[in-house]
Design an enzyme around this catalytic site. Structure first.
Site, PDB file in Angstrom:
ATOM      1  CB  CYS A   4      -1.427  -3.280  -7.869  1.00 33.44           C
ATOM      2  SG  CYS A   4      -0.425  -4.328  -9.038  1.00 33.44           S
ATOM      3  CD  GLU A  59       6.359  -1.247  -9.079  1.00 30.65           C
ATOM      4  OE1 GLU A  59       5.149  -0.750  -9.395  1.00 30.65           O
ATOM      5  OE2 GLU A  59       7.286  -1.305  -9.522  1.00 30.65           O
ATOM      6  CD  GLU A  63      -5.300  -0.045  -4.758  1.00 30.24           C
ATOM      7  OE1 GLU A  63      -4.683   0.244  -3.502  1.00 30.24           O
ATOM      8  OE2 GLU A  63      -4.621  -0.718  -5.664  1.00 30.24           O
ATOM      9  CB  SER A  86      -0.939   0.192   1.331  1.00 32.56           C
ATOM     10  OG  SER A  86      -0.144   0.133   2.507  1.00 32.56           O
ATOM     11  N   GLY A  93       4.594   1.880   1.871  1.00 30.83           N
ATOM     12  CA  GLY A  93       5.426   2.156   0.998  1.00 30.83           C
ATOM     13  C   GLY A  93       6.118   3.438   1.107  1.00 30.83           C
TER      14      GLY A  93
HETATM   15  P1  NAP Z   1       0.352  -3.541   2.904  1.00 33.16           P
HETATM   16  O1  NAP Z   1      -0.592  -3.337   4.193  1.00 33.16           O
HETATM   17  O2  NAP Z   1       1.189  -2.286   2.780  1.00 33.16           O
HETATM   18  O3  NAP Z   1       1.541  -4.665   3.132  1.00 33.16           O
HETATM   19  C1  NAP Z   1       2.354  -4.937   2.356  1.00 33.16           C
HETATM   20  C2  NAP Z   1       3.496  -5.590   3.071  1.00 33.16           C
HETATM   21  O4  NAP Z   1       4.031  -4.596   3.876  1.00 33.16           O
HETATM   22  C3  NAP Z   1       3.073  -6.901   4.187  1.00 33.16           C
HETATM   23  O5  NAP Z   1       4.127  -7.856   4.178  1.00 33.16           O
HETATM   24  C4  NAP Z   1       2.923  -6.057   5.415  1.00 33.16           C
HETATM   25  O6  NAP Z   1       2.827  -7.010   6.631  1.00 33.16           O
HETATM   26  C5  NAP Z   1       4.208  -5.244   5.176  1.00 33.16           C
HETATM   27  N1  NAP Z   1       4.005  -4.116   6.159  1.00 33.16           N
HETATM   28  C6  NAP Z   1       3.220  -3.737   6.803  1.00 33.16           C
HETATM   29  N2  NAP Z   1       3.433  -2.573   7.712  1.00 33.16           N
HETATM   30  C7  NAP Z   1       4.897  -2.438   7.539  1.00 33.16           C
HETATM   31  C8  NAP Z   1       5.917  -1.565   8.216  1.00 33.16           C
HETATM   32  N3  NAP Z   1       5.679  -0.579   8.959  1.00 33.16           N
HETATM   33  N4  NAP Z   1       7.270  -1.957   7.788  1.00 33.16           N
HETATM   34  C9  NAP Z   1       7.479  -2.805   6.989  1.00 33.16           C
HETATM   35  N5  NAP Z   1       6.641  -3.464   6.362  1.00 33.16           N
HETATM   36  C10 NAP Z   1       5.382  -3.564   6.752  1.00 33.16           C
HETATM   37  O7  NAP Z   1      -0.402  -3.991   1.747  1.00 33.16           O
HETATM   38  P2  NAP Z   1      -1.505  -5.195   1.545  1.00 33.16           P
HETATM   39  O8  NAP Z   1      -2.766  -4.403   2.111  1.00 33.16           O
HETATM   40  O9  NAP Z   1      -1.053  -6.155   2.020  1.00 33.16           O
HETATM   41  O10 NAP Z   1      -1.491  -5.396  -0.141  1.00 33.16           O
HETATM   42  C11 NAP Z   1      -2.485  -4.482  -1.034  1.00 33.16           C
HETATM   43  C12 NAP Z   1      -1.850  -3.251  -1.608  1.00 33.16           C
HETATM   44  O11 NAP Z   1      -0.746  -3.599  -2.195  1.00 33.16           O
HETATM   45  C13 NAP Z   1      -2.847  -2.573  -2.338  1.00 33.16           C
HETATM   46  O12 NAP Z   1      -2.668  -1.238  -2.220  1.00 33.16           O
HETATM   47  C14 NAP Z   1      -2.405  -3.031  -3.878  1.00 33.16           C
HETATM   48  O13 NAP Z   1      -2.683  -2.205  -4.905  1.00 33.16           O
HETATM   49  C15 NAP Z   1      -0.749  -2.847  -3.642  1.00 33.16           C
HETATM   50  N6  NAP Z   1      -0.264  -3.853  -4.547  1.00 33.16           N
HETATM   51  C16 NAP Z   1       0.649  -3.251  -5.619  1.00 33.16           C
HETATM   52  C17 NAP Z   1       1.100  -3.910  -6.607  1.00 33.16           C
HETATM   53  C18 NAP Z   1       1.948  -3.317  -7.715  1.00 33.16           C
HETATM   54  O14 NAP Z   1       3.000  -4.270  -8.132  1.00 33.16           O
HETATM   55  N7  NAP Z   1       1.959  -1.978  -7.790  1.00 33.16           N
HETATM   56  C19 NAP Z   1       0.951  -5.257  -6.662  1.00 33.16           C
HETATM   57  C20 NAP Z   1       0.061  -5.973  -5.586  1.00 33.16           C
HETATM   58  C21 NAP Z   1      -0.419  -5.132  -4.646  1.00 33.16           C
HETATM   59  P3  NAP Z   1       1.634  -7.569   7.111  1.00 33.16           P
HETATM   60  O15 NAP Z   1       1.181  -8.385   6.243  1.00 33.16           O
HETATM   61  O16 NAP Z   1       2.109  -8.474   8.338  1.00 33.16           O
HETATM   62  O17 NAP Z   1       0.690  -6.439   7.577  1.00 33.16           O
END
Ligand code: NAP
Ligand code: MG
Length: 488
Positions: free
Chosen positions: A286, A252, A382, A231, A235
């Site tokens: 995404c 990403e 989103e 997210s 990120g």
């Molecule tokens: P997220 O909450 O940002 O989590 C992604 C990863 O980051 C997970 O492993 C998460 O761990 C970890 N994380 C969370 N907080 C963190 C911190 N403070 N420091 C370091 N790592 C941390 O994303 P999500 O909700 O799982 O995934 C959905 C999002 O990903 C959507 O916005 C989607 O658009 C995006 N996405 C983008 C792409 C692309 O290529 N552009 C591809 C796929 C998905 P936990 O699981 O333990 O929280």
């Protein structure tokens, strides 16, 4: 059968599988929440530090092994991804919910990714320059970054990690991988592929645990570069942490991808591609098609045909071969999508189609087609689920302006058979991936992948040969003979 093999999950640190921990967690099957998939340890900051220490110890010997042996190990990983595709798909579907076919596709593309990245390091990626001095050679050298931190989401639990890990390893880096909390056990199966392919201990370390553990890993000054998918807020936080010590970071992030449909489009082509782009993987991509922009007279027929296709989608347990759309990954994620839909309807969106869903799990959510206006929050924010909205515009100018009027810029599609419209699309759409008569989703592994605006960072792109650019640093080397020229 699977439970015996995959549970309990384990961290992989320094070549050792560590299945016990101070805390343990349970992995849930969103299609059958009452049937846990298995247990796994839950790490913390000290687990992250252990992973980084192991990666530091392993990195220089791994680089010194040479490109040929590194490539051989990646090629063996490719063989194992193919051999274990069914097992990986089964574990992935149990944990994440998408269909077996979708998950198996990730395993097969992981094999292709490993082979491609093994081949890249056999290519001439360095350069030789002319020198003003007789006898001197000036060349570039590609050195690995060192230790690379990999942080991945749950929505492509096999392929996204592999498209980050494979180029990192190929280039001679060691890796600490913090996987998503929703998909620990399939991550263990992925790490096991690399381990069994012959990676030396500590070259790839998998740590299971919450976001705060990931935060500790990326904050560790021994981590030279971080590649993240997830997210925007997480990120950007990682970017700030890593950039503050001048580390390298690849991001990403989200997307809010448009598909413009013109009146000259072939709707037999466009409709299935838009529905697949909007609803495939339960809309948890995404690159999913979130905004459908219908230009002029095509609107009524397009909405009609999309409605039929969306209503006919079969939703259910991803293990059932007749099911096209699995559940949303977890109850909380499902609740967020439902909330966004309720808000859209309250703001005036009309639900024109919704598929039927089984009542066996709270995680099932009906793929939904809305019509409405650009004033809806769902038109700009989103929502990570199977909802897509159609808006009508009258002119080409409005369509292109509306497509670009977003904070994101990952993928954009245009459906037309008019080459002038194609030319305009290619030259005006603000997106890292532009598709003509093709879905916003799906892309090839030898091609750079990434977006613009808030969808990506500014480092070299993932996948393709640009992945090698991210995972290496360029050094300029001047080599002189060190003696007077014997030829005068
Ligand atoms: P997220 O909450 O940002 O989590 C992604 C990863 O980051 C997970 O492993 C998460 O761990 C970890 N994380 C969370 N907080 C963190 C911190 N403070 N420091 C370091 N790592 C941390 O994303 P999500 O909700 O799982 O995934 C959905 C999002 O990903 C959507 O916005 C989607 O658009 C995006 N996405 C983008 C792409 C692309 O290529 N552009 C591809 C796929 C998905 P936990 O699981 O333990 O929280
Ligand atoms: Mg999250």
């Amino acid at each position: 059968m699977q439970l015996v093999e995959i549970s309990p999950g384990a961290h992989l640190i320094g070549g050792e599988w560590i299945s016990a921990g101070k805390a343990m967690g349970t992995s849930i099957n969103p299609a059958r929440p009452t049937e846990p998939v298995g247990e796994h340890p839950v790490g913390d900051a000290s687990t992250a530090a252990d992973g980084v220490s192991a990666a530091c110890d392993a990195q220089k010997p791994w680089r010194a092994l040479g490109y040929k042996r590194r490539a051989e190990i990646l090629e063996q990983a490719a063989v194992l991804f193919e051999e274990r595709a069914d097992e990986l798909a089964m574990i992935g579907t149990l944990e994440e919910g998408k269909t077996l076919a979708e998950m198996r596709g990730e395993a097969m593309l992981s094999a292709e990714t490993c082979r491609y990245q093994a081949a890249i390091i056999k290519m001439p990626t360095e350069r030789v320059y002319p020198s003003a001095k007789p006898g001197e050679t000036i060349r570039t050298l590609r050195a690995p970054l060192g230790v690379v931190g990999v942080v991945t989401p749950w929505n492509f639990p096999i392929l996204i990690p592999v498209w980050k890990i494979a180029p990192a390893l190929a280039a001679g880096n060691s890796v600490v991988w913090k996987t998503a909390s929703n998909t620990p056990l399939v991550s263990v199966a992925v790490a096991r592929v690399f381990h069994d392919a012959g990676l030396p201990p500590g070259v790839l370390n998998l740590i299971l645990g919450p976001g705060s553990m990931g935060g500790a890993m990326v904050a560790d000054p021994r981590v030279d570069g971080v590649t993240f998918t997830g997210s925007v807020p997480v990120g950007f936080g990682i970017r700030d942490t890593v950039s503050a010590r001048n580390g390298r970071v690849q991001l990403e992030l989200g997307g809010h991808n448009p598909a413009i449909v013109f009146d000259d489009a072939d709707l037999d082509v466009a409709v299935p591609l838009i529905v697949a782009g909007a609803m495939g993987s339960t809309g948890q991509k995404c690159t999913a098609t979130r905004r459908i922009i219908a230009v002029g007279s095509v609107y009524n027929e397009l909405v009609d045909r999309l409605s039929h296709a969306v209503s006919a989608l079969s939703v259910g347990d991803g293990l059932d071969p007749d099911v096209a759309i699995g559940p949303i990954v977890a109850p909380r994620a499902r609740a967020e999508v439902a909330e966004a839909l309720a808000k859209a309807v309250a703001q005036g969106a009309e639900v024109v189609a919704a598929a039927s869903i089984p009542d066996t799990s709270e995680c099932f959510f009906a793929p939904t087609l809305l019509t409405g206006s650009p004033q809806l929050d769902i038109w700009t924010e989103e929502v990570f689920g199977p909802i897509s909205t159609v808006v009508r515009v009258d002119t080409d100018d409005e369509a292109f302006a509306m497509a670009n009027n977003t904070d994101f810029g990952l993928s954009a599609s245009v459906f037309t058979t008019d080459l002038w419209r194609v030319d305009r699309a290619v030259n005006t759409l603000e997106a890292g991936i532009i598709k003509i008569n093709a879905s916003t989703t799906g892309s090839e592994l030898q091609v750079p992948f990434g977006g613009e605006k808030q969808s990506s960072g500014h480092a070299p792109r993932e996948r393709g040969d640009t992945a090698h650019d991210f995972h290496t640093r360029t050094r300029s080397v001047y080599i002189n003979p060190g003696t007077p020229n014997p030829y005068g």
